[in-house]
Design a protein around this motif. Structure first.
Motif, short mmCIF file in Angstrom:
data_model
loop_
_atom_site.label_atom_id
_atom_site.label_comp_id
_atom_site.label_asym_id
_atom_site.label_seq_id
_atom_site.Cartn_x
_atom_site.Cartn_y
_atom_site.Cartn_z
N MET A 34 45.97 30.20 55.51
CA MET A 34 46.52 31.04 54.45
C MET A 34 45.83 32.40 54.44
SD MET A 34 47.23 28.42 51.31
CE MET A 34 48.91 28.81 50.91
N THR A 35 46.44 33.34 53.78
CA THR A 35 45.98 34.72 53.79
C THR A 35 44.95 34.98 52.70
OG1 THR A 35 48.19 35.29 54.57
CG2 THR A 35 46.84 37.08 53.79
N LYS A 36 44.12 36.00 52.94
CA LYS A 36 43.12 36.43 51.97
C LYS A 36 43.39 37.88 51.61
CE LYS A 36 39.79 33.25 53.90
NZ LYS A 36 38.51 33.05 54.54
N TYR A 37 43.00 38.25 50.40
CA TYR A 37 43.18 39.62 49.91
C TYR A 37 41.87 40.12 49.34
CZ TYR A 37 48.16 38.87 50.46
OH TYR A 37 49.40 38.61 51.00
N LEU A 38 41.49 41.33 49.72
CA LEU A 38 40.23 41.92 49.32
C LEU A 38 40.42 42.96 48.22
CD1 LEU A 38 37.15 42.23 50.04
CD2 LEU A 38 37.86 44.11 51.51
N CYS A 39 39.64 42.84 47.15
CA CYS A 39 39.66 43.85 46.08
C CYS A 39 38.92 45.07 46.61
CB CYS A 39 38.98 43.32 44.82
SG CYS A 39 38.89 44.56 43.50
N MET A 40 39.61 46.18 46.70
CA MET A 40 39.03 47.39 47.25
C MET A 40 38.05 48.04 46.27
SD MET A 40 40.34 47.12 50.14
CE MET A 40 39.85 48.63 50.93
N THR A 41 38.02 47.57 45.03
CA THR A 41 37.11 48.12 44.03
C THR A 41 35.74 47.47 44.10
OG1 THR A 41 38.97 48.62 42.58
CG2 THR A 41 36.80 48.57 41.57
N CYS A 42 35.71 46.12 44.16
CA CYS A 42 34.42 45.43 44.09
C CYS A 42 34.11 44.52 45.27
CB CYS A 42 34.33 44.62 42.79
SG CYS A 42 35.36 43.13 42.78
N GLY A 43 35.10 44.24 46.11
CA GLY A 43 34.86 43.39 47.26
C GLY A 43 35.18 41.91 47.04
N TYR A 44 35.71 41.56 45.87
CA TYR A 44 36.09 40.18 45.61
C TYR A 44 37.18 39.77 46.60
CZ TYR A 44 38.39 36.20 43.36
OH TYR A 44 38.96 34.97 43.10
N LEU A 45 37.07 38.56 47.15
CA LEU A 45 38.03 38.08 48.12
C LEU A 45 38.87 36.97 47.51
CD1 LEU A 45 38.85 38.51 51.10
CD2 LEU A 45 37.35 36.60 51.66
N TYR A 46 40.18 37.25 47.36
CA TYR A 46 41.11 36.21 46.88
C TYR A 46 41.61 35.45 48.09
CZ TYR A 46 45.11 33.69 45.19
OH TYR A 46 45.99 32.68 44.90
N ASP A 47 41.36 34.15 48.11
CA ASP A 47 41.78 33.27 49.19
C ASP A 47 42.91 32.41 48.66
OD1 ASP A 47 42.06 31.23 51.08
OD2 ASP A 47 39.92 31.08 51.44
N MET B 237 36.41 39.60 38.97
CA MET B 237 35.07 40.20 39.04
C MET B 237 34.99 41.56 38.33
SD MET B 237 33.14 38.02 40.60
CE MET B 237 31.74 38.94 41.16
N CYS B 238 36.02 42.40 38.56
CA CYS B 238 35.91 43.77 38.03
C CYS B 238 37.08 44.20 37.14
CB CYS B 238 35.74 44.76 39.17
SG CYS B 238 37.23 44.99 40.17
N GLY B 239 38.15 43.39 37.09
CA GLY B 239 39.28 43.73 36.24
C GLY B 239 40.31 44.65 36.88
N ALA B 240 40.19 44.92 38.18
CA ALA B 240 41.16 45.77 38.87
C ALA B 240 42.50 45.06 38.98
CB ALA B 240 40.65 46.14 40.27
N SER B 241 43.59 45.81 38.94
CA SER B 241 44.92 45.22 39.05
C SER B 241 45.22 44.84 40.49
CB SER B 241 45.97 46.20 38.52
OG SER B 241 46.07 47.31 39.38
N LYS B 242 46.31 44.10 40.67
CA LYS B 242 46.72 43.61 42.00
C LYS B 242 46.92 44.75 43.00
CE LYS B 242 49.78 40.45 42.62
NZ LYS B 242 51.02 39.67 42.55
#
Length: 52
Positions: A1-14, A40-45
């Motif tokens: 499955m794919t992962k997505y990285l939060c460009m604000t804080c580095g959180y990785l959604y798996d 982690m930081c409240g950034a939007s999708k």
């Protein structure tokens, strides 16, 4: 499955793991409601970038 990285804080959604308690394991990123924010930081999708 794919992962997505939060460009604000580095959180990785798996997609395989989800984001407890709001997003169950196995949930594709595009199926997460647009109102969801980074746990982690409240950034939007829109601040997430596809990885892999």
């Amino acid at each position: 499955m794919t992962k997505y990285l939060c460009m604000t804080c580095g959180y990785l959604y798996d997609e395989e793991k989800g984001a407890a308690p709001d997003v169950p394991a196995g949930t594709p990123f595009d199926k997460i409601p647009d109102t969801w924010v980074c746990p982690m930081c409240g950034a939007s999708k829109k601040f997430f970038s596809k990885r892999g």
